[in-house]
Design a protein around this motif. Structure first.
Motif, PDB file in Angstrom:
ATOM      1  N   ILE A 312       0.844  -1.210   0.000  1.00 47.30           N
ATOM      2  CA  ILE A 312       0.000   0.000   0.000  1.00 47.30           C
ATOM      3  C   ILE A 312       0.874   1.253   0.000  1.00 47.30           C
ATOM      4  O   ILE A 312       0.465   2.309   0.469  1.00 47.30           O
ATOM      5  CB  ILE A 312      -0.974   0.025   1.200  1.00 47.30           C
ATOM      6  CG1 ILE A 312      -0.214  -0.054   2.527  1.00 47.30           C
ATOM      7  CG2 ILE A 312      -1.988  -1.104   1.087  1.00 47.30           C
ATOM      8  CD1 ILE A 312      -1.110   0.213   3.743  1.00 47.30           C
ATOM      9  N   ASN A 313       2.085   1.145  -0.573  1.00 46.50           N
ATOM     10  CA  ASN A 313       3.040   2.251  -0.581  1.00 46.50           C
ATOM     11  C   ASN A 313       3.545   2.486  -2.002  1.00 46.50           C
ATOM     12  O   ASN A 313       4.743   2.476  -2.259  1.00 46.50           O
ATOM     13  CB  ASN A 313       4.200   1.928   0.371  1.00 46.50           C
ATOM     14  CG  ASN A 313       5.273   3.014   0.430  1.00 46.50           C
ATOM     15  OD1 ASN A 313       6.419   2.737   0.759  1.00 46.50           O
ATOM     16  ND2 ASN A 313       4.916   4.251   0.119  1.00 46.50           N
ATOM     17  N   ASP A 314       2.617   2.724  -2.921  1.00 45.65           N
ATOM     18  CA  ASP A 314       3.010   2.946  -4.315  1.00 45.65           C
ATOM     19  C   ASP A 314       1.948   3.794  -4.999  1.00 45.65           C
ATOM     20  O   ASP A 314       0.912   3.284  -5.442  1.00 45.65           O
ATOM     21  CB  ASP A 314       3.184   1.614  -5.036  1.00 45.65           C
ATOM     22  CG  ASP A 314       3.794   1.776  -6.426  1.00 45.65           C
ATOM     23  OD1 ASP A 314       3.849   2.916  -6.932  1.00 45.65           O
ATOM     24  OD2 ASP A 314       4.212   0.750  -7.001  1.00 45.65           O
ATOM     25  N   THR A 319      -2.016   3.576  -4.507  1.00 47.30           N
ATOM     26  CA  THR A 319      -1.992   3.540  -3.046  1.00 47.30           C
ATOM     27  C   THR A 319      -1.214   4.753  -2.531  1.00 47.30           C
ATOM     28  O   THR A 319      -1.081   5.753  -3.232  1.00 47.30           O
ATOM     29  CB  THR A 319      -1.399   2.217  -2.532  1.00 47.30           C
ATOM     30  OG1 THR A 319      -0.084   2.027  -3.088  1.00 47.30           O
ATOM     31  CG2 THR A 319      -2.288   1.046  -2.930  1.00 47.30           C
ATOM     32  N   LEU A 320      -0.684   4.689  -1.330  1.00 50.19           N
ATOM     33  CA  LEU A 320      -0.121   5.857  -0.665  1.00 50.19           C
ATOM     34  C   LEU A 320       1.356   6.067  -1.012  1.00 50.19           C
ATOM     35  O   LEU A 320       2.149   5.124  -0.978  1.00 50.19           O
ATOM     36  CB  LEU A 320      -0.265   5.712   0.856  1.00 50.19           C
ATOM     37  CG  LEU A 320      -1.693   5.756   1.399  1.00 50.19           C
ATOM     38  CD1 LEU A 320      -1.741   5.193   2.818  1.00 50.19           C
ATOM     39  CD2 LEU A 320      -2.231   7.184   1.378  1.00 50.19           C
ATOM     40  N   SER A 321       1.716   7.296  -1.298  1.00 50.42           N
ATOM     41  CA  SER A 321       3.127   7.626  -1.480  1.00 50.42           C
ATOM     42  C   SER A 321       3.816   7.652  -0.123  1.00 50.42           C
ATOM     43  O   SER A 321       3.175   7.811   0.926  1.00 50.42           O
ATOM     44  CB  SER A 321       3.269   9.000  -2.144  1.00 50.42           C
ATOM     45  OG  SER A 321       2.808  10.027  -1.273  1.00 50.42           O
ATOM     46  N   SER A 322       5.127   7.526  -0.140  1.00 54.39           N
ATOM     47  CA  SER A 322       5.891   7.615   1.111  1.00 54.39           C
ATOM     48  C   SER A 322       5.703   8.985   1.760  1.00 54.39           C
ATOM     49  O   SER A 322       5.638   9.092   2.991  1.00 54.39           O
ATOM     50  CB  SER A 322       7.376   7.360   0.836  1.00 54.39           C
ATOM     51  OG  SER A 322       7.597   6.024   0.456  1.00 54.39           O
ATOM     52  N   ARG A 435      -3.889  12.034  -3.655  1.00 51.46           N
ATOM     53  CA  ARG A 435      -4.861  11.992  -4.758  1.00 51.46           C
ATOM     54  C   ARG A 435      -4.727  10.734  -5.604  1.00 51.46           C
ATOM     55  O   ARG A 435      -5.636  10.386  -6.358  1.00 51.46           O
ATOM     56  CB  ARG A 435      -4.717  13.225  -5.648  1.00 51.46           C
ATOM     57  CG  ARG A 435      -3.346  13.395  -6.272  1.00 51.46           C
ATOM     58  CD  ARG A 435      -3.238  14.698  -7.054  1.00 51.46           C
ATOM     59  NE  ARG A 435      -1.882  14.921  -7.542  1.00 51.46           N
ATOM     60  CZ  ARG A 435      -0.935  15.545  -6.855  1.00 51.46           C
ATOM     61  NH1 ARG A 435      -1.211  16.004  -5.641  1.00 51.46           N
ATOM     62  NH2 ARG A 435       0.270  15.724  -7.346  1.00 51.46           N
ATOM     63  N   ALA A 436      -3.596  10.023  -5.498  1.00 56.52           N
ATOM     64  CA  ALA A 436      -3.411   8.797  -6.282  1.00 56.52           C
ATOM     65  C   ALA A 436      -4.372   7.695  -5.854  1.00 56.52           C
ATOM     66  O   ALA A 436      -4.647   6.780  -6.623  1.00 56.52           O
ATOM     67  CB  ALA A 436      -1.969   8.304  -6.150  1.00 56.52           C
ATOM     68  N   VAL A 437      -4.884   7.783  -4.621  1.00 58.34           N
ATOM     69  CA  VAL A 437      -5.832   6.767  -4.144  1.00 58.34           C
ATOM     70  C   VAL A 437      -7.212   7.137  -4.689  1.00 58.34           C
ATOM     71  O   VAL A 437      -8.018   7.785  -4.025  1.00 58.34           O
ATOM     72  CB  VAL A 437      -5.848   6.690  -2.600  1.00 58.34           C
ATOM     73  CG1 VAL A 437      -6.729   5.527  -2.140  1.00 58.34           C
ATOM     74  CG2 VAL A 437      -4.442   6.543  -2.052  1.00 58.34           C
ATOM     75  N   HIS A 438      -7.493   6.699  -5.919  1.00 63.14           N
ATOM     76  CA  HIS A 438      -8.729   7.107  -6.591  1.00 63.14           C
ATOM     77  C   HIS A 438      -9.680   5.937  -6.852  1.00 63.14           C
ATOM     78  O   HIS A 438     -10.718   6.118  -7.484  1.00 63.14           O
ATOM     79  CB  HIS A 438      -8.411   7.821  -7.902  1.00 63.14           C
ATOM     80  CG  HIS A 438      -7.544   7.022  -8.835  1.00 63.14           C
ATOM     81  ND1 HIS A 438      -8.040   6.000  -9.614  1.00 63.14           N
ATOM     82  CD2 HIS A 438      -6.226   7.096  -9.098  1.00 63.14           C
ATOM     83  CE1 HIS A 438      -7.061   5.466 -10.311  1.00 63.14           C
ATOM     84  NE2 HIS A 438      -5.945   6.115 -10.023  1.00 63.14           N
ATOM     85  N   GLU A 439      -9.338   4.753  -6.354  1.00 65.86           N
ATOM     86  CA  GLU A 439     -10.223   3.597  -6.497  1.00 65.86           C
ATOM     87  C   GLU A 439     -10.688   3.125  -5.118  1.00 65.86           C
ATOM     88  O   GLU A 439      -9.870   2.979  -4.209  1.00 65.86           O
ATOM     89  CB  GLU A 439      -9.493   2.445  -7.196  1.00 65.86           C
ATOM     90  CG  GLU A 439      -9.046   2.754  -8.604  1.00 65.86           C
ATOM     91  CD  GLU A 439      -8.277   1.593  -9.221  1.00 65.86           C
ATOM     92  OE1 GLU A 439      -8.346   0.481  -8.639  1.00 65.86           O
ATOM     93  OE2 GLU A 439      -7.606   1.791 -10.238  1.00 65.86           O
ATOM     94  N   ILE A 445      -8.654  -1.610   0.807  1.00 65.38           N
ATOM     95  CA  ILE A 445      -7.492  -2.433   1.164  1.00 65.38           C
ATOM     96  C   ILE A 445      -6.615  -1.691   2.179  1.00 65.38           C
ATOM     97  O   ILE A 445      -6.150  -2.271   3.168  1.00 65.38           O
ATOM     98  CB  ILE A 445      -6.678  -2.788  -0.101  1.00 65.38           C
ATOM     99  CG1 ILE A 445      -7.459  -3.772  -0.968  1.00 65.38           C
ATOM    100  CG2 ILE A 445      -5.320  -3.369   0.277  1.00 65.38           C
ATOM    101  CD1 ILE A 445      -6.822  -4.040  -2.324  1.00 65.38           C
ATOM    102  N   ILE A 446      -6.405  -0.411   1.938  1.00 65.97           N
ATOM    103  CA  ILE A 446      -5.589   0.399   2.861  1.00 65.97           C
ATOM    104  C   ILE A 446      -6.220   0.409   4.248  1.00 65.97           C
ATOM    105  O   ILE A 446      -5.541   0.156   5.258  1.00 65.97           O
ATOM    106  CB  ILE A 446      -5.433   1.831   2.316  1.00 65.97           C
ATOM    107  CG1 ILE A 446      -4.576   1.816   1.048  1.00 65.97           C
ATOM    108  CG2 ILE A 446      -4.814   2.749   3.369  1.00 65.97           C
ATOM    109  CD1 ILE A 446      -4.550   3.133   0.293  1.00 65.97           C
TER     110      ILE A 446
END
Length: 476
Positions: A312-314, A319-322, A435-439, A445-446
């Motif tokens: 969940i780090n991509d 998913t989430l950025s660092s 903003r990358a978490v758009h689904e 899952i996160i």
């Protein structure tokens, strides 16, 4: 790393044998014009390149002048430039696309400095002591690691000590940055290349990639037009003249475009952007948070390793950025009943002014004293609390994570925030870093990983149950 026929083309000071690495004394006495100390004991050698077609400065400037005329005719103002708080509505020109007279051209790392970006000085990063300007500010305050009195806290601490970025890792990235800046300045003489992100903000690991920001001027650059064209020239430079030690240069046309590449000598993957100056500002904001309280860095590193292990780090995969994860940890530590961190931007507005000139931004971490919290929670308790906060307490549907405000605030009603699953405010430009978490599937899952990890740690208090330590340490 290379075959013998190619290695001879690699600049000597980039061949990082034990004899090439500098001593701490020589490093801390160096004057630099970039981000960290240049190594005085290592003299840059003339570059011998491969057989690719060269990128001549005259060609590059001619190409850019042509692009400039085209952009003025046909490219509308890009609303994305608003994030740089620009007062200009037209597309601007890098260095006016005109070579400077010989007496005004400066090339790092020689003794001259660019009139736009004055030189500054930072000693070497060694152990837990952040680099501080030697002559402008008091001696650095040495930070010690927290004491671990329970098994979970000890596991967190041991993982941190095994995986945190070392001085030698940082030196390798800095040596690459130094040489790349020297070569890029042949095309853009007044440009400056900054090392940013986890490599410099205190939250890097031994396996962290390098992030570079090429600043071509202290004015906004249109990311959709100018930045892409500048990066295409950089990519050409990397794939021709510098191909002996730079491989796989690839232009990624994202909202903030980048050139991805790998330095064959240090084996580090890099991302290079143009004038995304908010990245320079938030690097030193995060660096200050990293060092004002000694529980921050171990906690952040474990959370990053945990998120990576659970996929969940991509941000490129929704998913989430660092960066978002770091802000989430800082926010949690700010919102405890007895906070462990303050809002630095509220407490020290002059040190984190978004309009501060770039060559002064590095000074902020040097002027902020340690934060003395009354909260004596252990690393283990804080890690359990972190998972619990995002699993059961934070209102994802209505709240935004704000490190700037040191609290959860209502979501704004703008298009960038409406119908978003996760809202994490960038502390300087106010954009949504998540903003990358758009689904919804990825968001679910996160949330599920936070909940499961909280329940397991609450019951077992064993980090191995949510993150296999031996495997993680081997990967660094």
């Amino acid at each position: 790393m290379f075959n013998s026929s190619r290695k001879e083309h690699v600049p000597k000071f980039l061949q990082l044998g034990s004899s090439a690495l500098p001593s701490k004394t020589s490093t801390t006495e160096a004057l630099l014009s970039g981000n960290l100390a240049t190594i005085p004991a290592v003299t840059p050698q003339p570059m011998t390149y491969g057989n690719g077609s060269p990128v001549r400065m005259s060609d590059a400037l001619t190409l850019f002048r042509g692009r400039k005329r085209l952009s003025e005719r046909s490219v509308p103002h890009d609303v994305k430039r608003q994030r740089f708080h620009s007062h200009h509505s037209e597309t601007t020109v890098v260095n006016q696309a005109v070579p400077l007279p010989e007496e005004r051209r400066y090339s790092f790392p020689r003794s001259h400095q660019s009139p736009l970006f004055p030189a500054y000085y930072i000693p070497d990063l060694t152990g837990c002591v952040p680099p501080l300007p030697d002559t402008l500010f008091p001696d650095p305050i040495e930070t010690t690691l927290p004491v671990a009195k329970d098994k979970l806290s000890q596991q967190v601490l041991e993982l941190f000590q095994a995986c945190q970025q070392q001085t030698c890792d940082l030196n390798r990235k800095e040596l690459c940055r130094t040489e790349l800046q020297r070569e890029i300045q042949r095309i853009f003489p007044q440009s400056r290349l900054f090392l940013v992100g986890s490599s410099l903000n205190g939250f890097g690991t031994r396996s962290s990639d390098g992030d570079l920001c090429l600043v071509v001027k202290e004015e906004p650059v249109n990311q959709k037009t100018e930045a892409r064209h500048i990066l295409s020239l950089v990519q050409k430079l990397f794939s021709t003249k510098l191909s002996s030690y730079i491989e796989r240069p690839q232009l990624i046309r994202a909202k903030v475009p980048i050139v991805k590449f790998r330095d064959k000598v240090s084996c580090v993957e890099f991302d290079l952007n143009v004038n995304n100056v908010v990245g320079i500002r938030n690097t030193f904001l995060l660096r200050t948070y990293a060092y004002i309280e000694n529980r921050v860095r171990p906690l952040v590193l474990v959370v990053k390793k945990w998120a990576s292990f659970h996929d969940i780090n991509d941000a490129s995969r929704g998913t989430l950025s660092s960066y978002s994860l770091v802000l989430m940890v800082l926010h949690y530590l700010q919102t405890l009943p007895e906070p462990i961190l303050p809002s630095l931007q509220k407490n020290y507005p002059e040190s984190f002014d978004p309009a501060m000139q770039l060559h002064l931004v590095h000074q902020a971490p040097c002027t902020i004293p340690p934060y003395l919290s009354k909260n004596g929670s252990s690393l283990g308790d804080l890690l359990i609390g972190f998972f619990k906060y995002y699993a059961t307490e934070f209102d994802w549907s209505h709240q935004m994570i704000s490190v700037r405000e040191a609290k959860a605030i209502p979501r704004p009603d703008g298009t960038e925030w409406r119908n978003k699953f996760i809202c994490v405010e960038e502390p300087f430009d106010g954009t949504n870093t998540a903003r990358a978490v758009h689904e919804k599937q990825k968001f679910d899952i996160i949330k599920s990983e936070f909940l499961k990890s909280w329940q397991v740690l609450r019951d077992k208090k064993d980090l191995n149950r949510i993150l296999p330590l031996r495997t993680t340490i081997q990967k660094r």
